[in-house]
Design a protein around this motif. Structure first.
Motif, PDB file in Angstrom:
ATOM      1  N   ILE A 171     -71.630 -40.836  48.982  1.00 49.36           N
ATOM      2  CA  ILE A 171     -70.550 -41.115  48.029  1.00 49.36           C
ATOM      3  C   ILE A 171     -71.098 -41.408  46.634  1.00 49.36           C
ATOM      4  O   ILE A 171     -72.087 -42.124  46.474  1.00 49.36           O
ATOM      5  N   THR A 172     -70.423 -40.832  45.659  1.00 48.59           N
ATOM      6  CA  THR A 172     -70.747 -41.019  44.252  1.00 48.59           C
ATOM      7  C   THR A 172     -69.442 -40.969  43.471  1.00 48.59           C
ATOM      8  O   THR A 172     -68.504 -40.288  43.893  1.00 48.59           O
ATOM      9  N   PRO A 173     -69.357 -41.683  42.349  1.00 46.19           N
ATOM     10  CA  PRO A 173     -68.144 -41.547  41.540  1.00 46.19           C
ATOM     11  C   PRO A 173     -68.069 -40.199  40.823  1.00 46.19           C
ATOM     12  O   PRO A 173     -66.999 -39.797  40.367  1.00 46.19           O
ATOM     13  N   PHE A 174     -69.173 -39.489  40.739  1.00 43.84           N
ATOM     14  CA  PHE A 174     -69.199 -38.188  40.068  1.00 43.84           C
ATOM     15  C   PHE A 174     -68.583 -37.124  40.971  1.00 43.84           C
ATOM     16  O   PHE A 174     -69.088 -36.859  42.056  1.00 43.84           O
TER      17      PHE A 174
ATOM     18  N   THR B   4     -62.436 -40.063  48.801  1.00 47.36           N
ATOM     19  CA  THR B   4     -63.421 -39.591  47.816  1.00 47.36           C
ATOM     20  C   THR B   4     -63.814 -38.124  47.945  1.00 47.36           C
ATOM     21  O   THR B   4     -64.318 -37.541  46.983  1.00 47.36           O
ATOM     22  N   GLY B   5     -63.665 -37.565  49.135  1.00 48.77           N
ATOM     23  CA  GLY B   5     -64.162 -36.214  49.381  1.00 48.77           C
ATOM     24  C   GLY B   5     -65.621 -36.195  49.806  1.00 48.77           C
ATOM     25  O   GLY B   5     -66.197 -35.138  50.010  1.00 48.77           O
ATOM     26  N   TYR B   6     -66.220 -37.371  49.962  1.00 48.42           N
ATOM     27  CA  TYR B   6     -67.628 -37.475  50.325  1.00 48.42           C
ATOM     28  C   TYR B   6     -67.800 -38.248  51.630  1.00 48.42           C
ATOM     29  O   TYR B   6     -67.085 -39.214  51.890  1.00 48.42           O
ATOM     30  N   ALA B   7     -68.814 -37.860  52.395  1.00 48.84           N
ATOM     31  CA  ALA B   7     -69.168 -38.588  53.613  1.00 48.84           C
ATOM     32  C   ALA B   7     -69.886 -39.876  53.240  1.00 48.84           C
ATOM     33  O   ALA B   7     -70.562 -39.951  52.206  1.00 48.84           O
TER      34      ALA B   7
ATOM     35  N   THR C 156     -60.741 -38.145  43.901  1.00 47.64           N
ATOM     36  CA  THR C 156     -59.876 -38.985  43.074  1.00 47.64           C
ATOM     37  C   THR C 156     -60.783 -39.822  42.181  1.00 47.64           C
ATOM     38  O   THR C 156     -61.769 -40.372  42.646  1.00 47.64           O
ATOM     39  N   ALA C 157     -60.441 -39.898  40.908  1.00 49.45           N
ATOM     40  CA  ALA C 157     -61.255 -40.666  39.960  1.00 49.45           C
ATOM     41  C   ALA C 157     -60.849 -42.137  40.031  1.00 49.45           C
ATOM     42  O   ALA C 157     -60.145 -42.654  39.174  1.00 49.45           O
ATOM     43  N   TRP C 158     -61.290 -42.809  41.093  1.00 49.36           N
ATOM     44  CA  TRP C 158     -60.979 -44.227  41.270  1.00 49.36           C
ATOM     45  C   TRP C 158     -61.663 -45.054  40.182  1.00 49.36           C
ATOM     46  O   TRP C 158     -62.697 -44.655  39.651  1.00 49.36           O
TER      47      TRP C 158
ATOM     48  N   ASP D 136     -55.180 -47.161  47.471  1.00 47.90           N
ATOM     49  CA  ASP D 136     -55.665 -47.822  46.254  1.00 47.90           C
ATOM     50  C   ASP D 136     -57.104 -48.275  46.507  1.00 47.90           C
ATOM     51  O   ASP D 136     -57.334 -49.258  47.204  1.00 47.90           O
ATOM     52  N   HIS D 137     -58.028 -47.511  45.969  1.00 51.95           N
ATOM     53  CA  HIS D 137     -59.453 -47.769  46.175  1.00 51.95           C
ATOM     54  C   HIS D 137     -60.151 -47.935  44.837  1.00 51.95           C
ATOM     55  O   HIS D 137     -59.582 -47.671  43.784  1.00 51.95           O
ATOM     56  N   LEU D 138     -61.394 -48.347  44.900  1.00 48.84           N
ATOM     57  CA  LEU D 138     -62.248 -48.376  43.723  1.00 48.84           C
ATOM     58  C   LEU D 138     -63.687 -48.196  44.184  1.00 48.84           C
ATOM     59  O   LEU D 138     -63.997 -48.346  45.371  1.00 48.84           O
ATOM     60  N   PHE D 139     -64.529 -47.819  43.249  1.00 46.51           N
ATOM     61  CA  PHE D 139     -65.962 -47.719  43.503  1.00 46.51           C
ATOM     62  C   PHE D 139     -66.620 -48.984  42.982  1.00 46.51           C
ATOM     63  O   PHE D 139     -66.306 -49.430  41.876  1.00 46.51           O
TER      64      PHE D 139
END
Length: 162
Positions: free
Chosen positions: A99-102, A92-95, A106-108, A54-57
């Motif tokens: 990191i970006t929400p785009f 996120t799939g990003y290092a 997962t669309a946190w 359970d994450h968020l940006f």
């Protein structure tokens, strides 16, 4: 490729944007200069963990830092943490640093600091999935597209000047 996934998501959003490829930079001020924005308009995308899977940006202006007490109050939780680099990549799939929400895997949910709003013409610059790649977008339009909860969740960055 993470960069392509992020940029494809920005294009799919329909947001007007400018992509900047500048390679690695050594400071916030250098990043702002090469992106053509003010340091406060560089937006750090922080991954925050509320619980197991359970994450968020949290979108934080470059000249500010998360206020943990305020963020906990906004979210109605007593504990939050920052995942380590590998856990952030898994979420996120990003290092870290890209990191970006785009285009996140997962669309946190997104929480954006209130200082990012209020100017309909403000342009902000976010990471775009790779080191030295950024996308500049209208702040209000981007936050609306991301469905961001806007709240006062930051403090000014601690000054290192004496």
């Amino acid at each position: 490729m993470s960069e392509q996934r992020a940029l494809d998501a920005v294009v799919a959003s329909g947001l007007e944007h400018i992509v900047t490829r500048h390679g690695r930079v050594g400071s916030l001020e250098e990043a702002a200069a090469v992106r053509g924005v003010q340091p406060r308009d560089i937006v750090k995308t922080m991954v925050v963990r509320r619980g197991e899977d359970d994450h968020l940006f949290v979108l934080v202006p470059g000249d500010r830092q998360i206020s943990w007490p305020r963020l906990r109050a906004v979210l109605g939780v007593s504990r939050l943490s920052m995942p380590d680099a590998e856990a952030a990549r898994e979420a996120t799939g990003y290092a870290r640093g890209t990191i970006t929400p785009f285009g996140s895997s997962t669309a946190w949910p997104v929480v954006a600091d209130a200082t990012l709003t209020g100017d309909p013409d403000r342009i902000i610059s976010l990471g775009a999935g790779a080191h030295g790649v950024a996308v500049s977008v209208n702040a209000e339009a981007a936050l609306a597209h991301l469905g961001a909860q806007v709240a006062d969740v930051t403090d000014p960055e601690a000054s290192t000047a004496t």
